[in-house]
Motif scaffolding. Structure first.
Motif, PDB file in Angstrom:
ATOM      1  N   ALA A  19      -0.640  79.145  33.336  1.00  0.00           N
ATOM      2  CA  ALA A  19       0.748  79.325  32.915  1.00  0.00           C
ATOM      3  C   ALA A  19       1.693  79.217  34.101  1.00  0.00           C
ATOM      4  O   ALA A  19       1.323  79.498  35.247  1.00  0.00           O
ATOM      5  N   GLU A  20       2.935  78.827  33.820  1.00  0.00           N
ATOM      6  CA  GLU A  20       3.948  78.765  34.869  1.00  0.00           C
ATOM      7  C   GLU A  20       4.161  80.162  35.444  1.00  0.00           C
ATOM      8  O   GLU A  20       4.332  81.138  34.714  1.00  0.00           O
ATOM      9  N   GLY A  21       4.118  80.278  36.762  1.00  0.00           N
ATOM     10  CA  GLY A  21       4.286  81.545  37.435  1.00  0.00           C
ATOM     11  C   GLY A  21       3.007  82.338  37.630  1.00  0.00           C
ATOM     12  O   GLY A  21       3.008  83.387  38.280  1.00  0.00           O
ATOM     13  N   GLU A  22       1.897  81.831  37.104  1.00  0.00           N
ATOM     14  CA  GLU A  22       0.617  82.532  37.222  1.00  0.00           C
ATOM     15  C   GLU A  22      -0.032  82.228  38.575  1.00  0.00           C
ATOM     16  O   GLU A  22       0.199  81.181  39.179  1.00  0.00           O
ATOM     17  N   SER A  23      -0.853  83.146  39.042  1.00  0.00           N
ATOM     18  CA  SER A  23      -1.694  82.917  40.216  1.00  0.00           C
ATOM     19  C   SER A  23      -3.141  82.949  39.758  1.00  0.00           C
ATOM     20  O   SER A  23      -3.628  83.979  39.286  1.00  0.00           O
ATOM     21  N   PHE A  24      -3.815  81.820  39.909  1.00  0.00           N
ATOM     22  CA  PHE A  24      -5.148  81.621  39.331  1.00  0.00           C
ATOM     23  C   PHE A  24      -6.100  81.221  40.449  1.00  0.00           C
ATOM     24  O   PHE A  24      -5.737  80.455  41.346  1.00  0.00           O
ATOM     25  N   ALA A  25      -7.333  81.721  40.400  1.00  0.00           N
ATOM     26  CA  ALA A  25      -8.321  81.419  41.437  1.00  0.00           C
ATOM     27  C   ALA A  25      -9.520  80.681  40.860  1.00  0.00           C
ATOM     28  O   ALA A  25      -9.969  80.968  39.744  1.00  0.00           O
ATOM     29  N   ASP A  78      -3.984  86.649  39.181  1.00  0.00           N
ATOM     30  CA  ASP A  78      -3.946  87.262  37.857  1.00  0.00           C
ATOM     31  C   ASP A  78      -5.243  87.008  37.084  1.00  0.00           C
ATOM     32  O   ASP A  78      -5.707  87.863  36.349  1.00  0.00           O
ATOM     33  N   ARG A  79      -5.790  85.793  37.243  1.00  0.00           N
ATOM     34  CA  ARG A  79      -7.027  85.411  36.559  1.00  0.00           C
ATOM     35  C   ARG A  79      -7.893  84.588  37.504  1.00  0.00           C
ATOM     36  O   ARG A  79      -7.422  84.113  38.538  1.00  0.00           O
TER      37      ARG A  79
END
Length: 244
Positions: free
Chosen positions: A27-33, A205-206
């Motif tokens: 999603a826009e604005g998400e931080s994902f690894a 975040d995820r």
């Protein structure tokens, strides 16, 4: 809106397929690894999104725009990458001013000097650094410059390939705090590649766990912090981190 969408993504190097059928929406604005052992395909996915690994099949969508296999200026305005080695990613014979001005020149953006100084300030470097060379900076300062260069075009998406692993432990926290602040202030979306689960807990975040080029699990960071990852391989990674 999703900032990044990958659909049935396969990536190959010659005859060797290294990423298999990856599906992912960020999603826009998400931080994902993306996490997993070396060789699991994490960095290869970043390179394909950035246009540096052209041999792929499936769909890559950045901020609603499907990218082709060509280098596209419109996509590079939206997505930029920060590499693992800040010294290797900066030209040793170009000043910091030249490195930061180059993307502005390529895209015909004016007020370059003003923009360079503003971005140096944003990453915690004063104007004295503007006309220095990479070898005159510490590792942490070079990585701040690399982050500044990635932000010069005001992208919406940042691809972070192990951005602190080449730095001293004492400097890593400074860079992670900088990235967290920049994400908040500029509304950035992060896709981070790392094998360091504490960094994921701090910055993301995820996460998606990868093994042999495939995603085996997608989880919230809350699940990671609570030790509630489901797949056996994910739990092995978590146990290995807790044991160090």
């Amino acid at each position: 809106m999703n900032a990044l969408t990958l659909e049935n993504l396969d990536i190959s190097y010659g005859d060797t397929q290294v990423v298999h059928g990856v599906n992912l929406s960020i999603a826009e604005g998400e931080s994902f690894a993306l996490v997993g052992e070396s060789g699991s395909g994490k960095s290869t996915i970043l390179r394909a999104i950035a246009g540096l690994a052209p041999d792929w099949e499936g769909e890559i969508t950045v901020m609603g725009e499907k990218r082709s296999h060509r280098v596209e200026r419109s996509v590079s305005r939206q997505v930029q990458m920060v590499f693992q080695d800040p010294y290797g990613s900066l030209h040793p014979r170009k000043t910091i001013d030249a490195a930061l001005s180059e993307p502005l020149a390529i895209h015909g953006i004016a007020n370059r000097g003003e923009r360079v100084e503003a971005m140096l300030t944003a990453v915690g470097l004063d104007r004295r650094f503007r006309f220095r060379y990479p070898h005159q900076l510490s590792g942490g300062q070079r990585q701040r410059v690399a982050i500044a260069r990635a932000l010069m075009l005001e992208p919406k998406v940042m691809l972070l390939d192990e951005p602190t692993s080449a730095l001293d432990v004492s400097v890593q926290a400074e860079i992670l705090n900088l990235l967290k602040r920049l994400r908040r202030e500029q509304g950035l979306t992060f896709l981070l590649v790392t094998h360091n689960l504490p960094i994921v807990s701090f910055l993301c975040d995820r996460l998606a766990v990868m093994r042999h080029g495939r995603i085996v699990e997608i989880a919230d960071v809350a699940q990671l912090k609570a030790g509630q990852l489901v797949e056996p391989y994910s739990r092995e990674l978590l146990a290995a981190t807790e044991g160090t």
